[in-house]
Design an enzyme around this catalytic site. Structure first.
Site, PDB file in Angstrom:
ATOM      1  CG  ASP A  64      -2.089   0.956   1.095  1.00 38.08           C
ATOM      2  OD1 ASP A  64      -2.432   1.363  -0.034  1.00 38.08           O
ATOM      3  OD2 ASP A  64      -2.642   1.322   2.147  1.00 38.08           O
ATOM      4  CB  VAL A  65       3.960   2.219  -1.820  1.00 37.19           C
ATOM      5  CG1 VAL A  65       4.781   3.487  -2.005  1.00 37.19           C
ATOM      6  CG2 VAL A  65       4.787   1.154  -1.124  1.00 37.19           C
TER       7      VAL A  65
END
Length: 83
Positions: A64-65
């Site tokens: 979840d960058v």
């Protein structure tokens, strides 16, 4: 910096130092209409690549960058990947 860790309902929880704002907030505050300076982008990119390289070395995938998961200190000089 890790301050403490504990378990809650079978989940490991990690409490880290409080940070000032996320990169979305930094972009809105300092890059309004023109974007962040090239030097600022370089500084943040270097720190981000170091974090991602360390995660890869440890065999960890951050799924979840995004800007909301990149936090800056109060002086907006240090970037840390969270979540």
């Amino acid at each position: 910096r890790l301050l403490e860790s504990f378990e809650h309902r079978g989940h490991l929880c990690l409490a880290f130092e409080p940070l000032h704002m996320n990169m979305k907030e930094v972009a809105n505050k300092f890059g309004k209409g023109v974007g962040i300076s090239l030097e600022g982008v370089r500084m943040y990119a270097r720190q981000m690549f170091v974090a991602l390289r360390l995660l890869a070395k440890l065999g960890i995938v951050h799924a979840d960058v995004k800007l909301h998961n990149m936090l800056c200190d109060e002086g907006c000089q240090t970037l840390k990947l969270c979540d």
